[in-house]
Motif scaffolding. Structure first.
Motif, PDB file in Angstrom:
ATOM      1  N   UNK A  84       5.263   4.038   2.047  1.00  0.00           N
ATOM      2  CA  UNK A  84       4.667   2.828   1.536  1.00  0.00           C
ATOM      3  C   UNK A  84       4.844   1.695   2.543  1.00  0.00           C
ATOM      4  N   UNK A  85       4.067   0.647   2.325  1.00  0.00           N
ATOM      5  CA  UNK A  85       4.093  -0.489   3.240  1.00  0.00           C
ATOM      6  C   UNK A  85       4.095  -1.773   2.425  1.00  0.00           C
ATOM      7  N   UNK A  86       5.013  -2.653   2.774  1.00  0.00           N
ATOM      8  CA  UNK A  86       5.123  -3.924   2.058  1.00  0.00           C
ATOM      9  C   UNK A  86       4.199  -4.996   2.641  1.00  0.00           C
ATOM     10  N   UNK A  87       3.810  -4.823   3.880  1.00  0.00           N
ATOM     11  CA  UNK A  87       2.945  -5.799   4.557  1.00  0.00           C
ATOM     12  C   UNK A  87       2.550  -5.199   5.896  1.00  0.00           C
ATOM     13  N   UNK A  88       1.699  -5.897   6.608  1.00  0.00           N
ATOM     14  CA  UNK A  88       1.322  -5.421   7.940  1.00  0.00           C
ATOM     15  C   UNK A  88       2.574  -5.257   8.793  1.00  0.00           C
ATOM     16  N   UNK A  89       2.647  -4.152   9.499  1.00  0.00           N
ATOM     17  CA  UNK A  89       3.746  -3.827  10.409  1.00  0.00           C
ATOM     18  C   UNK A  89       5.073  -3.543   9.713  1.00  0.00           C
ATOM     19  N   UNK A  90       5.051  -3.388   8.378  1.00  0.00           N
ATOM     20  CA  UNK A  90       6.270  -3.033   7.641  1.00  0.00           C
ATOM     21  C   UNK A  90       5.993  -1.774   6.828  1.00  0.00           C
ATOM     22  N   UNK A 135       0.846  -1.184   0.000  1.00  0.00           N
ATOM     23  CA  UNK A 135       0.000   0.000   0.000  1.00  0.00           C
ATOM     24  C   UNK A 135       0.887   1.241   0.000  1.00  0.00           C
ATOM     25  N   UNK A 136       0.359   2.317  -0.593  1.00  0.00           N
ATOM     26  CA  UNK A 136       1.155   3.517  -0.824  1.00  0.00           C
ATOM     27  C   UNK A 136       0.342   4.760  -0.494  1.00  0.00           C
ATOM     28  N   UNK A 137       1.041   5.797  -0.055  1.00  0.00           N
ATOM     29  CA  UNK A 137       0.447   7.114   0.067  1.00  0.00           C
ATOM     30  C   UNK A 137       1.239   8.099  -0.782  1.00  0.00           C
ATOM     31  N   UNK A 138       0.501   8.859  -1.615  1.00  0.00           N
ATOM     32  CA  UNK A 138       1.084   9.898  -2.446  1.00  0.00           C
ATOM     33  C   UNK A 138       0.371  11.215  -2.161  1.00  0.00           C
ATOM     34  N   UNK A 139       1.079  12.291  -2.431  1.00  0.00           N
ATOM     35  CA  UNK A 139       0.434  13.590  -2.491  1.00  0.00           C
ATOM     36  C   UNK A 139       0.616  14.144  -3.894  1.00  0.00           C
ATOM     37  N   UNK A 140      -0.399  14.875  -4.339  1.00  0.00           N
ATOM     38  CA  UNK A 140      -0.343  15.455  -5.675  1.00  0.00           C
ATOM     39  C   UNK A 140      -0.532  16.959  -5.587  1.00  0.00           C
ATOM     40  N   UNK A 191       4.660  13.451   8.378  1.00  0.00           N
ATOM     41  CA  UNK A 191       3.649  12.405   8.249  1.00  0.00           C
ATOM     42  C   UNK A 191       4.044  11.169   9.061  1.00  0.00           C
ATOM     43  N   UNK A 192       3.014  10.457   9.497  1.00  0.00           N
ATOM     44  CA  UNK A 192       3.220   9.198  10.208  1.00  0.00           C
ATOM     45  C   UNK A 192       2.237   8.180   9.635  1.00  0.00           C
ATOM     46  N   UNK A 193       2.696   6.949   9.471  1.00  0.00           N
ATOM     47  CA  UNK A 193       1.805   5.888   8.996  1.00  0.00           C
ATOM     48  C   UNK A 193       1.886   4.705   9.935  1.00  0.00           C
ATOM     49  N   UNK A 194       0.891   3.851   9.819  1.00  0.00           N
ATOM     50  CA  UNK A 194       0.885   2.588  10.551  1.00  0.00           C
ATOM     51  C   UNK A 194       0.162   1.569   9.699  1.00  0.00           C
ATOM     52  N   UNK A 195       0.411   0.304   9.954  1.00  0.00           N
ATOM     53  CA  UNK A 195      -0.282  -0.736   9.210  1.00  0.00           C
ATOM     54  C   UNK A 195      -0.411  -1.963  10.111  1.00  0.00           C
ATOM     55  N   UNK A 196      -1.369  -1.899  11.003  1.00  0.00           N
ATOM     56  CA  UNK A 196      -1.591  -3.010  11.919  1.00  0.00           C
ATOM     57  C   UNK A 196      -2.380  -4.134  11.239  1.00  0.00           C
ATOM     58  N   UNK A 215      -5.814  -1.904   6.000  1.00  0.00           N
ATOM     59  CA  UNK A 215      -5.879  -0.490   6.360  1.00  0.00           C
ATOM     60  C   UNK A 215      -4.492   0.144   6.393  1.00  0.00           C
ATOM     61  N   UNK A 216      -4.428   1.383   5.935  1.00  0.00           N
ATOM     62  CA  UNK A 216      -3.136   2.091   5.903  1.00  0.00           C
ATOM     63  C   UNK A 216      -3.404   3.569   6.168  1.00  0.00           C
TER      64      UNK A 216
END
Lengths: 111, 113
Positions: A48-54, A32-37, A64-69, A73-74
């Motif tokens: 970006x996230x390769x998998x849960x918790x990564x 999963x990825x987050x971009x701004x335009x 910015x802060x991200x999480x992926x439990x 969801x991202x």
């Protein structure tokens, strides 16, 4: 069968406030990825996230802060919003180095 | 700086004409993708070309990749008014421990009916 959804679609906030943008996918894609335009910049990768918790930083991660439990969801959090973070934010999902499927975007305005 | 740079920034053509957009990049890549974005919408994937491929077709789309020149082109044949959109190239490259996708600034295509 929503695929990938983002919420809210529009958000107005004030400088210094914390804001969380949500992204949810129903495909169980690993990445999963987050971009701004922004005008004149195309899309820039935030995290970006390769998998849960990564998770890993992209081109413009500061502020910015991200999480992926959970795989589906991202969320993206702006810890203390600034005017320069006014932008359209897109979430995407997909496989590694393959097609990315984009959400409809969240238009964020920071006053 | 961005990995992908599109050229031209904007293109206006008549319906039925061909549209060609170019993308240049700076470092080695694993693949290159083209996306389309209609105004106010998310991006839609058009085509992916891998670094060991030179040309790929999909309907009215033709993509070429020249890794020696670090460039790609997207050709839309027999354009239609519905092709009016912004087109972005995106490169996938390996990084330490992962990979990154980097988008160019896009070409705005306007097809006049």
């Amino acid at each position: 069968d929503a695929g990938i959804t983002q919420s809210p679609r529009y958000k107005i906030t004030e400088t210094g406030r914390q804001v969380t943008l949500m992204c949810h996918q129903t495909w169980s894609h690993s990445y999963m990825f987050w971009y701004r335009q922004d005008l004149g910049h195309g899309l820039r990768l935030i995290y970006y996230s390769a998998a849960a918790d990564i998770t890993d930083k992209g081109e413009v991660p500061d502020g910015y802060v991200v999480s992926r439990s959970k795989t589906e969801n991202f969320p993206l959090t702006l810890e203390s919003a600034t005017r320069s973070q006014t932008s359209v934010y897109f979430c995407a999902t997909g496989a590694r180095e393959d097609t990315q499927y984009f959400g409809p975007g969240t238009r964020l305005t920071v006053l | 700086s961005q990995q992908g740079e599109e050229d031209p920034q904007a293109l206006s053509i008549q319906e039925g004409e061909n549209a060609t957009m170019n993308c240049s990049y700076k470092t080695s890549i694993n693949n290159l993708q083209w996306y389309r974005q209609n105004s106010g919408r998310g991006l839609v994937h058009l085509i992916l070309i891998r670094s060991n491929e030179r040309e790929k077709h999909s309907g009215r789309l033709r993509v070429t990749l020249d890794t020696s020149k670090k460039s790609s082109s997207l050709l839309i044949t027999a354009s239609r008014a519905a092709d009016t959109a912004s087109y972005f190239c995106a490169t996938d490259a390996s990084t330490t421990g992962g990979f990154k996708t980097i988008f160019g600034a896009g070409t705005r295509l306007f097809v006049k009916a």
